[in-house]
Scaffold this active site. Structure first.
Site, PDB file in Angstrom:
ATOM      1  N   ARG A  33      18.868   2.393  -7.501  1.00 43.52           N
ATOM      2  CA  ARG A  33      19.618   3.055  -8.568  1.00 43.52           C
ATOM      3  C   ARG A  33      19.891   4.514  -8.274  1.00 43.52           C
ATOM      4  O   ARG A  33      20.864   5.082  -8.738  1.00 43.52           O
ATOM      5  CB  ARG A  33      18.823   2.986  -9.877  1.00 43.52           C
ATOM      6  CG  ARG A  33      19.095   1.747 -10.660  1.00 43.52           C
ATOM      7  CD  ARG A  33      18.181   1.650 -11.825  1.00 43.52           C
ATOM      8  NE  ARG A  33      16.781   1.837 -11.404  1.00 43.52           N
ATOM      9  CZ  ARG A  33      15.741   1.736 -12.210  1.00 43.52           C
ATOM     10  NH1 ARG A  33      15.914   1.478 -13.479  1.00 43.52           N
ATOM     11  NH2 ARG A  33      14.512   1.903 -11.765  1.00 43.52           N
TER      12      ARG A  33
ATOM     13  N   LYS B 143       1.712  -4.914   0.462  1.00 41.56           N
ATOM     14  CA  LYS B 143       0.481  -4.863  -0.296  1.00 41.56           C
ATOM     15  C   LYS B 143       0.611  -3.811  -1.404  1.00 41.56           C
ATOM     16  O   LYS B 143       1.473  -2.949  -1.269  1.00 41.56           O
ATOM     17  CB  LYS B 143      -0.707  -4.552   0.608  1.00 41.56           C
ATOM     18  CG  LYS B 143      -0.730  -3.113   1.134  1.00 41.56           C
ATOM     19  CD  LYS B 143      -1.961  -2.852   1.941  1.00 41.56           C
ATOM     20  CE  LYS B 143      -2.914  -1.907   1.329  1.00 41.56           C
ATOM     21  NZ  LYS B 143      -2.599  -0.516   1.195  1.00 41.56           N
TER      22      LYS B 143
ATOM     23  N   ASP C  14       0.769  -6.569   6.111  1.00 39.80           N
ATOM     24  CA  ASP C  14      -0.360  -5.666   6.226  1.00 39.80           C
ATOM     25  C   ASP C  14      -0.011  -4.864   7.467  1.00 39.80           C
ATOM     26  O   ASP C  14      -0.109  -5.374   8.590  1.00 39.80           O
ATOM     27  CB  ASP C  14      -1.655  -6.459   6.434  1.00 39.80           C
ATOM     28  CG  ASP C  14      -2.850  -5.530   6.540  1.00 39.80           C
ATOM     29  OD1 ASP C  14      -2.702  -4.477   7.183  1.00 39.80           O
ATOM     30  OD2 ASP C  14      -3.917  -5.845   5.997  1.00 39.80           O
ATOM     31  N   HIS C  15       0.421  -3.632   7.288  1.00 39.73           N
ATOM     32  CA  HIS C  15       1.037  -2.946   8.430  1.00 39.73           C
ATOM     33  C   HIS C  15       0.053  -2.734   9.588  1.00 39.73           C
ATOM     34  O   HIS C  15       0.458  -2.516  10.718  1.00 39.73           O
ATOM     35  CB  HIS C  15       1.725  -1.638   8.003  1.00 39.73           C
ATOM     36  CG  HIS C  15       0.783  -0.487   7.796  1.00 39.73           C
ATOM     37  ND1 HIS C  15       0.056  -0.321   6.648  1.00 39.73           N
ATOM     38  CD2 HIS C  15       0.444   0.548   8.593  1.00 39.73           C
ATOM     39  CE1 HIS C  15      -0.685   0.763   6.760  1.00 39.73           C
ATOM     40  NE2 HIS C  15      -0.471   1.311   7.928  1.00 39.73           N
TER      41      HIS C  15
ATOM     42  N   LYS D 192       0.280  -2.928  14.259  1.00 40.82           N
ATOM     43  CA  LYS D 192      -0.089  -1.882  15.222  1.00 40.82           C
ATOM     44  C   LYS D 192      -0.410  -2.519  16.571  1.00 40.82           C
ATOM     45  O   LYS D 192      -1.140  -3.503  16.630  1.00 40.82           O
ATOM     46  CB  LYS D 192      -1.315  -1.100  14.732  1.00 40.82           C
ATOM     47  CG  LYS D 192      -1.041  -0.212  13.519  1.00 40.82           C
ATOM     48  CD  LYS D 192      -2.309   0.526  13.114  1.00 40.82           C
ATOM     49  CE  LYS D 192      -2.163   1.208  11.759  1.00 40.82           C
ATOM     50  NZ  LYS D 192      -1.437   2.456  11.762  1.00 40.82           N
TER      51      LYS D 192
ATOM     52  N   GLU E 286      -9.605   9.053   7.409  1.00 39.36           N
ATOM     53  CA  GLU E 286      -8.354   9.810   7.282  1.00 39.36           C
ATOM     54  C   GLU E 286      -8.684  11.252   6.935  1.00 39.36           C
ATOM     55  O   GLU E 286      -9.619  11.509   6.161  1.00 39.36           O
ATOM     56  CB  GLU E 286      -7.495   9.218   6.168  1.00 39.36           C
ATOM     57  CG  GLU E 286      -7.015   7.824   6.434  1.00 39.36           C
ATOM     58  CD  GLU E 286      -6.098   7.342   5.319  1.00 39.36           C
ATOM     59  OE1 GLU E 286      -4.905   7.673   5.351  1.00 39.36           O
ATOM     60  OE2 GLU E 286      -6.591   6.653   4.422  1.00 39.36           O
TER      61      GLU E 286
ATOM     62  N   ASP F 291      -7.609  -0.381  -1.271  1.00 41.83           N
ATOM     63  CA  ASP F 291      -6.506   0.194  -0.484  1.00 41.83           C
ATOM     64  C   ASP F 291      -6.639  -0.112   1.011  1.00 41.83           C
ATOM     65  O   ASP F 291      -5.656  -0.365   1.693  1.00 41.83           O
ATOM     66  CB  ASP F 291      -6.498   1.721  -0.706  1.00 41.83           C
ATOM     67  CG  ASP F 291      -5.245   2.381  -0.172  1.00 41.83           C
ATOM     68  OD1 ASP F 291      -4.161   1.765  -0.282  1.00 41.83           O
ATOM     69  OD2 ASP F 291      -5.330   3.511   0.357  1.00 41.83           O
TER      70      ASP F 291
ATOM     71  N   HIS G 235      -6.608  -4.047   5.319  1.00 43.84           N
ATOM     72  CA  HIS G 235      -6.553  -3.600   6.716  1.00 43.84           C
ATOM     73  C   HIS G 235      -7.857  -3.887   7.476  1.00 43.84           C
ATOM     74  O   HIS G 235      -7.853  -4.452   8.560  1.00 43.84           O
ATOM     75  CB  HIS G 235      -6.278  -2.096   6.809  1.00 43.84           C
ATOM     76  CG  HIS G 235      -5.026  -1.656   6.103  1.00 43.84           C
ATOM     77  ND1 HIS G 235      -3.916  -2.449   5.995  1.00 43.84           N
ATOM     78  CD2 HIS G 235      -4.696  -0.491   5.482  1.00 43.84           C
ATOM     79  CE1 HIS G 235      -2.964  -1.797   5.339  1.00 43.84           C
ATOM     80  NE2 HIS G 235      -3.427  -0.602   5.013  1.00 43.84           N
TER      81      HIS G 235
ATOM     82  N   LYS H 278     -11.037   8.878   2.683  1.00 42.44           N
ATOM     83  CA  LYS H 278     -10.019   9.923   2.739  1.00 42.44           C
ATOM     84  C   LYS H 278     -10.704  11.281   2.797  1.00 42.44           C
ATOM     85  O   LYS H 278     -11.865  11.418   2.418  1.00 42.44           O
ATOM     86  CB  LYS H 278      -9.124   9.836   1.502  1.00 42.44           C
ATOM     87  CG  LYS H 278      -8.243   8.581   1.508  1.00 42.44           C
ATOM     88  CD  LYS H 278      -6.930   8.827   0.813  1.00 42.44           C
ATOM     89  CE  LYS H 278      -6.065   7.585   0.796  1.00 42.44           C
ATOM     90  NZ  LYS H 278      -5.182   7.462   1.951  1.00 42.44           N
TER      91      LYS H 278
HETATM   92  C1  BG6 Z   1      -1.960   2.394   3.483  1.00 43.45           C
HETATM   93  C2  BG6 Z   1      -2.770   3.006   2.393  1.00 43.45           C
HETATM   94  O1  BG6 Z   1      -1.952   0.995   3.374  1.00 43.45           O
HETATM   95  O2  BG6 Z   1      -2.503   2.759   4.739  1.00 43.45           O
HETATM   96  C3  BG6 Z   1      -2.844   4.506   2.547  1.00 43.45           C
HETATM   97  O3  BG6 Z   1      -2.199   2.675   1.138  1.00 43.45           O
HETATM   98  C4  BG6 Z   1      -3.333   4.878   3.921  1.00 43.45           C
HETATM   99  O4  BG6 Z   1      -3.695   5.081   1.561  1.00 43.45           O
HETATM  100  C5  BG6 Z   1      -2.517   4.152   4.983  1.00 43.45           C
HETATM  101  O5  BG6 Z   1      -3.204   6.277   4.070  1.00 43.45           O
HETATM  102  C6  BG6 Z   1      -3.102   4.371   6.343  1.00 43.45           C
HETATM  103  O6  BG6 Z   1      -2.225   3.852   7.290  1.00 43.45           O
HETATM  104  P1  BG6 Z   1      -2.193   4.427   8.756  1.00 43.45           P
HETATM  105  O7  BG6 Z   1      -1.211   3.563   9.462  1.00 43.45           O
HETATM  106  O8  BG6 Z   1      -1.779   5.848   8.668  1.00 43.45           O
HETATM  107  O9  BG6 Z   1      -3.588   4.289   9.265  1.00 43.45           O
END
Ligand code: BG6
Length: 524
Positions: free
Chosen positions: A67, A189, A218-219, A223, A257, A276, A281, A371
């Site tokens: 939008r 997710k 699930d990204h 990787k 992180e 999260d 992951h 974090k």
């Molecule tokens: C995401 C989380 O799925 O993965 C984030 O929601 C996190 O909180 C991120 O920062 C971390 O991904 P990467 O690829 O930077 O390790």
């Protein structure tokens, strides 16, 4: 004790790809939420890099639905600017961008309203006729999960979701003998916020699409270094014989992180580190590290083995949460924007999982995520058992003996390291812990693709290997939900505060004390 590092010069042979290139069919990719953060930072830059590498097929078209952009020109301009900023390759190559831009379209509309689906149907039909998309569609839901059911219902009503058949080959034929076009859905997710909601989400989705049409992202699985866990284990003969309770003492999986919640306060405060990062992951990574060799590298064979691992993890019951799981919150979290006053959301979790199967019985898998820690670091560290006996006599030598550790560095500084004991040069026996270090960056001259590049391409190919399956998601939730419930119901389970820039709360280190283990340092 300091560890000296031996750098290994790696010879890479430009051999044949183990997996043959699989064909990518023409298709239209429709992104809902196309002006959102994920689209700007990840999705369109991923498409740009795929285009740059010549991996997008002829007949690829992108339709953004949203939008906030006024019209197609504004939508294209927005993404040009963001791609220039967020693409992994810089500077922006104008010729590549022009090529991609000519395939970018925009449907302005609200996903609640039937007119949006009518306009989308018309656009898809036009692209089939004029651009050769052949009726193949991918729908990417880059929206909050609350929108999923509305989107699925809207697409189904507009007759845009049709069964795909065999997702891995895409070779299902119409009675006429021609290939049947595919219609696939990619969702981001979180898949639910606990077991009950995940089951409900899966049940709802299954009313609209078959499992082989649904690509749960699930990204982490996209990787390169996560995919390499399987290659390392199953393309080499020396690791697998050691990969079990007879040789492995314990395993540490860490995702640290430096960043905090970064403007996602509202989402994060309702989510927390367990939901999260760990539920998805890190349990995926654990499953890859612990699974049995699959019968083949077909999507479902791999996903079967991963599910078996998750099913074998001993559940942590409510009364065990205080001793098996540590939660923490960084100091200052409550002052971040959109965080509820007095929030008890965890920004750090450390826990111990035990896998009750033949291979791993008795081997702790420690998992931690947090974090605002000292350093960004994701790794899997396999700690091997100590030698049975010190043969070197003198205490000062025996005390220096350390376990061998194999570390799969997922990010940053992607690579693999192995630390082992070595004789120090000299006429007496003295030992040092030294390290062999393989680095992706040094070994290969190509920058690895971003996770979304791989995941989008695999969805076009119909390969679900790197996507979470329904049973795996529900298994992971069934492990995490009792922990979440214990935290919610029992105020006696402490929430430890930790300093930003630290390694997390001391209690996380105490968790390992009973087994005389110690977390690996997050940084010097
Ligand atoms: C995401 C989380 O799925 O993965 C984030 O929601 C996190 O909180 C991120 O920062 C971390 O991904 P990467 O690829 O930077 O390790």
């Amino acid at each position: 004790m300091g560890i000296s590092t031996t750098r290994i010069e790696t010879e890479t042979v430009p051999g044949e790809a183990i997996v043959q290139e699989r064909s990518v069919k023409p298709c239209a990719l429709v992104i809902f939420g196309a002006t959102g953060d994920l689209s700007k930072r990840k999705l369109v830059p991923a498409l740009y890099n795929l285009m740059k590498e010549g991996l997008l097929p002829e007949g690829f078209e992108l339709i953004g639905v949203g939008r906030s952009a006024a019209d197609e020109a504004a939508f294209r301009a927005l993404h040009r600017e963001c791609t220039a900023k967020f693409s992994r390759t810089k500077p922006l190559d104008q010729a590549t961008w022009d090529k991609l831009e000519s395939r970018i379209h925009y449907v302005k509309g609200d996903h609640e309203s039937p007119e949006t689906y009518a306009a989308l149907t018309a656009k898809l039909g036009e692209l089939d006729r004029t651009r050769g998309t052949q009726g193949n569609r991918l729908f990417f839901f880059s929206t909050p999960p609350s929108a999923f059911s509305v989107l699925l219902a809207g697409l189904k009503k507009a007759d845009l979701l049709y069964p795909t058949g065999d997702a891995t080959t895409g070779r299902v034929s119409e009675p006429s003998g021609g290939p049947r076009p595919f219609s696939r859905v990619m969702i981001e997710k979180p898949f639910g916020h606990d077991l009950a909601s995940a089951i409900e989400l899966n049940r709802m989705a299954s009313a609209f699409v078959d499992e082989d049409q649904l690509y749960r992202i699930d990204h982490y699985l996209g990787k390169e270094t996560v995919q390499n866990i399987l290659v390392m284990r199953f393309a080499n003969s020396m690791f697998e014989p050691l990969w079990n309770r007879n040789y492995v003492d314990h395993v540490q999986i860490t995702a640290g992180e430096e960043l905090g919640v970064e403007g996602r306060g509202k989402f994060y405060d309702e989510t927390g580190a367990l939901r999260d990062i760990i539920q998805n992951h890190l349990l995926e990574v654990l499953a890859l590290a612990a699974m049995e060799p699959p019968v083949s590298f077909k999507a479902d064979e791999i996903r079967n083995e991963k599910s078996q691992v998750l099913r074998s993890i001993r559940p942590i019951h409510a009364h065990e949460v205080a001793s098996e799981v540590v939660r923490g919150q960084y100091r200052g979290y409550k002052d971040e924007p959109h965080i509820a006053p007095g929030s008890k959301t965890e920004t750090f979790v450390a826990c111990r999982f035990m896998i009750d199967n033949w291979r791993w019985h008795g081997v702790p898998f420690y998992v931690r995520a947090g974090k605002r820690l000292k350093r960004r670091l994701t790794e899997v560290a396999i700690h091997f058992r100590a030698v049975p006996l010190c043969l070197f006599g003198r205490d000062e030598v025996c005390q220096r003996l350390e376990q061998n550790v194999l570390v799969l560095r997922i990010q940053p500084d992607e690579g693999i390291e192995f630390s082992f004991m070595c004789k120090q040069p000299g006429d007496d026996i003295f030992v040092s812990n030294v390290k062999m270090d393989f680095s992706y960056a040094r070994a290969f001259d190509r920058q690895p693709p971003e996770a979304y590049e791989r995941l989008i391409l695999d969805t076009m190919r119909g390969d679900q290997t790197l996507f979470a399956r329904r049973d795996g998601v529900e298994e992971a939730w069934s492990l995490c939900t009792p922990i979440l419930e214990a935290w919610q119901q029992d105020d006696a389970v402490p929430l430890y505060e930790y300093e930003p820039g630290s390694s997390g709360p001391d209690a996380a280190f105490d968790l390992l004390k009973s087994t005389r283990h110690r977390w690996r340092p997050l940084g010097e």
